[in-house]
Design a protein around this motif. Structure first.
Motif, PDB file in Angstrom:
ATOM      1  N   LEU A  48       5.612   5.250  14.908  1.00 40.54           N
ATOM      2  CA  LEU A  48       5.748   3.819  14.673  1.00 40.54           C
ATOM      3  C   LEU A  48       6.106   3.606  13.209  1.00 40.54           C
ATOM      4  O   LEU A  48       5.441   4.151  12.321  1.00 40.54           O
ATOM      5  CB  LEU A  48       4.450   3.086  15.018  1.00 40.54           C
ATOM      6  CG  LEU A  48       4.441   1.568  14.821  1.00 40.54           C
ATOM      7  CD1 LEU A  48       5.494   0.900  15.708  1.00 40.54           C
ATOM      8  CD2 LEU A  48       3.058   0.993  15.124  1.00 40.54           C
ATOM      9  N   ASP A  49       7.156   2.848  12.962  1.00 48.33           N
ATOM     10  CA  ASP A  49       7.575   2.575  11.589  1.00 48.33           C
ATOM     11  C   ASP A  49       6.386   2.110  10.754  1.00 48.33           C
ATOM     12  O   ASP A  49       5.616   1.240  11.176  1.00 48.33           O
ATOM     13  CB  ASP A  49       8.678   1.508  11.587  1.00 48.33           C
ATOM     14  CG  ASP A  49       9.302   1.320  10.223  1.00 48.33           C
ATOM     15  OD1 ASP A  49       8.669   0.667   9.371  1.00 48.33           O
ATOM     16  OD2 ASP A  49      10.408   1.834  10.007  1.00 48.33           O
ATOM     17  N   ARG A  50       6.247   2.698   9.580  1.00 49.58           N
ATOM     18  CA  ARG A  50       5.066   2.437   8.747  1.00 49.58           C
ATOM     19  C   ARG A  50       4.917   0.957   8.397  1.00 49.58           C
ATOM     20  O   ARG A  50       3.796   0.463   8.205  1.00 49.58           O
ATOM     21  CB  ARG A  50       5.151   3.262   7.456  1.00 49.58           C
ATOM     22  CG  ARG A  50       6.290   2.850   6.533  1.00 49.58           C
ATOM     23  CD  ARG A  50       6.500   3.812   5.381  1.00 49.58           C
ATOM     24  NE  ARG A  50       7.488   3.308   4.438  1.00 49.58           N
ATOM     25  CZ  ARG A  50       8.804   3.331   4.640  1.00 49.58           C
ATOM     26  NH1 ARG A  50       9.276   3.847   5.757  1.00 49.58           N
ATOM     27  NH2 ARG A  50       9.634   2.840   3.729  1.00 49.58           N
ATOM     28  N   LEU A  66       0.802  -1.219   0.000  1.00 50.44           N
ATOM     29  CA  LEU A  66       0.000   0.000   0.000  1.00 50.44           C
ATOM     30  C   LEU A  66       0.838   1.272   0.000  1.00 50.44           C
ATOM     31  O   LEU A  66       0.284   2.371  -0.029  1.00 50.44           O
ATOM     32  CB  LEU A  66      -0.920   0.004   1.228  1.00 50.44           C
ATOM     33  CG  LEU A  66      -1.990  -1.097   1.246  1.00 50.44           C
ATOM     34  CD1 LEU A  66      -2.796  -1.038   2.533  1.00 50.44           C
ATOM     35  CD2 LEU A  66      -2.904  -0.996   0.037  1.00 50.44           C
ATOM     36  N   GLU A  67       2.157   1.132   0.027  1.00 48.55           N
ATOM     37  CA  GLU A  67       2.999   2.318  -0.025  1.00 48.55           C
ATOM     38  C   GLU A  67       2.889   3.011  -1.376  1.00 48.55           C
ATOM     39  O   GLU A  67       2.727   2.345  -2.403  1.00 48.55           O
ATOM     40  CB  GLU A  67       4.468   1.944   0.226  1.00 48.55           C
ATOM     41  CG  GLU A  67       4.790   1.655   1.671  1.00 48.55           C
ATOM     42  CD  GLU A  67       6.287   1.430   1.866  1.00 48.55           C
ATOM     43  OE1 GLU A  67       6.987   1.210   0.859  1.00 48.55           O
ATOM     44  OE2 GLU A  67       6.734   1.491   3.014  1.00 48.55           O
ATOM     45  N   PRO A  68       2.988   4.316  -1.415  1.00 47.08           N
ATOM     46  CA  PRO A  68       2.971   5.030  -2.703  1.00 47.08           C
ATOM     47  C   PRO A  68       4.109   4.555  -3.597  1.00 47.08           C
ATOM     48  O   PRO A  68       5.226   4.328  -3.141  1.00 47.08           O
ATOM     49  CB  PRO A  68       3.168   6.499  -2.296  1.00 47.08           C
ATOM     50  CG  PRO A  68       2.729   6.566  -0.868  1.00 47.08           C
ATOM     51  CD  PRO A  68       3.071   5.241  -0.273  1.00 47.08           C
ATOM     52  N   GLY A  69       3.797   4.356  -4.863  1.00 51.22           N
ATOM     53  CA  GLY A  69       4.805   3.941  -5.820  1.00 51.22           C
ATOM     54  C   GLY A  69       5.061   2.458  -5.845  1.00 51.22           C
ATOM     55  O   GLY A  69       5.982   1.997  -6.529  1.00 51.22           O
ATOM     56  N   ARG A  70       4.257   1.672  -5.107  1.00 53.08           N
ATOM     57  CA  ARG A  70       4.459   0.223  -5.070  1.00 53.08           C
ATOM     58  C   ARG A  70       3.391  -0.515  -5.884  1.00 53.08           C
ATOM     59  O   ARG A  70       3.179  -1.701  -5.693  1.00 53.08           O
ATOM     60  CB  ARG A  70       4.434  -0.269  -3.621  1.00 53.08           C
ATOM     61  CG  ARG A  70       5.616   0.226  -2.805  1.00 53.08           C
ATOM     62  CD  ARG A  70       6.799  -0.646  -3.017  1.00 53.08           C
ATOM     63  NE  ARG A  70       8.003  -0.111  -2.386  1.00 53.08           N
ATOM     64  CZ  ARG A  70       9.172  -0.736  -2.395  1.00 53.08           C
ATOM     65  NH1 ARG A  70       9.291  -1.876  -3.021  1.00 53.08           N
ATOM     66  NH2 ARG A  70      10.226  -0.193  -1.826  1.00 53.08           N
TER      67      ARG A  70
END
Length: 523
Positions: A309-311, A204-208
């Motif tokens: 918190l780390d994404r 779900l990260e942008p660019g993935r």
């Protein structure tokens, strides 16, 4: 300040960063060295099994009552390690080393995951890892689970670190999954859920390319799970009692007799209490206050943005929080599952949290959490060291027990709760570990590589029949039933100020704070 001075200062700071985890790790191990016996409820029951496995029939009396049953099981981690340790060390020393492993594993797992996420290990992960090293689950004595959790956290970190090298990622994850599974099956299932949550978060990260990558990610996770799943289906555990159907059956039984509401309220309190006492010293009120302060600090940090918190772990943390509420109490013979989940959640937060850059008050919040660490370790050390006198008095009394005896614990009506059992329940298992008596222990061949046979099995079966005919046996009535069933020695656990009663067919050969030792009389 010249460049040489700056470099020297940076070097000193780097050295302090490197020394900080080792210092905290050492302090976490101090309580184990301060107490002659560890107040961990079921720990010595498992340690006694390791000793039997190590002896493998060398003691004729133990060989008459226990049959070694090595087979493919998903909970063999410390059985294999423990059996090896007990072959080369005295029993109590070997048990102490096993406890050190159980404490060190989650601590190390958090730091490995933190390093993979942040490329460094900061003050906050080390402090939180030190706090969770002495946990509510350690208080139960669930050493296999703690070793498995440490391995799973480290393996999760390596999976995240290898995201840019898929081939190497799988080459590490597949054998890691087998090791985690063989250490603890439930931890492997948790690890799989955490891996899936991380993969969804990455997709779900942008660019993935969003959700279009999920099928490929799912196939990779299936490859990791393939061998452990096949091993589980081939194991005796998959067909053992206490699976999903057992959970459904228990709910149905409570629904039929009208006790479902009370059972759900009791379960809600148990889960809430385990969350408050996720870091445990053995002082219940103090631990609840400590837990409230710890969770409040973390909540304030996340709520105000002072902690981030780390994404990649956000969805995993939400999944762990949901399992605190939703996981059934037991599956496939593994109990107290919900009580384990707050520790998993805290471990994820410990590894994934970091102070937000330029956020006012972030540093003060980290310092506040760090202050809790020495307080917690002091509480643990004082409570554990205090258990020494009772242990020494008990073992002195136990010297009067004849070899080749059967022994068992009994509990007064006020001493059947978890907190009441911590000081006394380990004593009966020490009769096996230190004196060579045959005592009931964890020996289900669908869960552990050991089976109870011979006179001990017969005495246990006879007692079960008596207990079924007179439900609610406790105190001296339970002692009498155990003696009548063939047990030679019984350890009665009771409140510290209670006076032990007489039992027909047995005499008292020793008593101390919270325990009384009975020996059956001839005839």
């Amino acid at each position: 300040m010249g460049p040489d001075t700056t470099i020297a200062a940076a070097g000193r700071l780097s050295a302090r960063w490197r020394a900080w985890p080792w210092l905290v790790a050492t302090l976490c191990l101090v309580p184990v060295l301060a107490a002659p016996v560890l107040p961990l409820i079921d720990f010595y029951a498992h340690a006694f099994r390791y000793a039997i496995l190590a002896g493998a029939g060398s003691d004729p009396w133990l060989a008459e009552n226990y049959r070694v049953a090595w087979s493919l099981l998903p909970n063999l981690g410390l059985d294999a390690i423990g059996a090896a340790l007990f072959r080369v060390l005295p029993p109590l020393a070997a048990a102490r080393v096993v406890a050190l492993i159980a404490i060190a594993a989650p601590f190390a797992g958090v730091l490995v995951l933190a390093r993979c996420l942040h490329r460094r290990v900061g003050t906050l992960p080390v402090a939180l890892a030190g706090i969770l090293a002495h946990s509510f689950i350690l208080g139960w004595g669930f050493a296999n689970f703690l070793l498995g959790l440490g391995l799973a956290l480290a393996a999760l970190g390596l999976w995240i670190a290898g995201r840019d090298a898929p081939g190497r990622q799988l080459a590490v994850a597949i054998p890691a999954g087998i090791v985690v599974f063989l250490t603890h099956g439930f931890v492997f299932a948790l690890w799989g859920a955490l891996l899936a949550a991380v993969e969804v978060a990455l997709a779900l990260e942008p660019g993935r390319r969003g959700l279009r990558t999920l099928p490929r990610r799912a196939l990779r996770l299936l490859a990791v799970a393939a061998v452990p799943t096949a091993l589980f289906l081939a194991s005796a555990t998959s067909g053992g009692e206490g699976g999903v159907t057992g959970t459904v059956g228990n709910l149905a039984a409570h629904l039929r007799d009208g006790s479902l509401g009370a059972r759900l309220l009791d379960e809600a309190w148990t889960r809430a209490d385990a969350g408050l006492r996720v870091a445990e010293s053995g002082w219940p009120l103090g631990d609840r206050l400590f837990g409230a302060a710890l969770w409040a600090l973390l909540a304030v940090g996340l709520g105000t943005g002072r902690l981030r918190l780390d994404r990649r772990l956000r969805l995993a943390a939400w999944a762990a929080a949901a399992l605190v509420v939703l996981v059934p109490p037991g599956l496939f013979g593994v109990g107290h599952l919900a009580e384990r989940m707050p520790l998993v959640l805290l471990a994820l937060l410990a590894a994934g949290l970091a102070p937000a850059r330029r956020a006012a008050g972030a540093r003060a919040l980290v310092q506040a959490v760090s202050v809790l660490l020495p307080l917690h370790l002091l509480m643990v050390t004082l409570v554990w060291a205090r258990s020494g006198d009772s242990y020494r008095d008990f073992m002195a009394a136990a010297e009067g027990l004849p070899a080749g005896s059967l022994a068992a614990p009994a509990f007064g009506p006020e001493s059947q709760s978890r907190d009441s059992q911590k000081a006394c329940k380990p004593l009966s298992f020490l009769l096996g570990l230190d004196r060579g008596l045959a005592v009931p222990t964890f020996a289900d061949p669908t869960q552990q590589p050991l089976e109870i046979v011979g006179p001990l099995a017969a005495a246990m079966a006879d007692y079960d029949r008596r207990a079924a005919a007179a439900s609610g046996l406790s105190g001296t009535a339970q002692v009498a039933a155990l003696v009548a069933s063939g047990f030679d020695a019984v350890v009665l656990c009771q409140p510290p100020d209670a006076v032990a009663g007489a039992v027909a067919g047995a005499r008292i050969i020793g008593s101390g704070r919270g325990w009384t030792l009975y020996l059956a009389t001839p005839g």
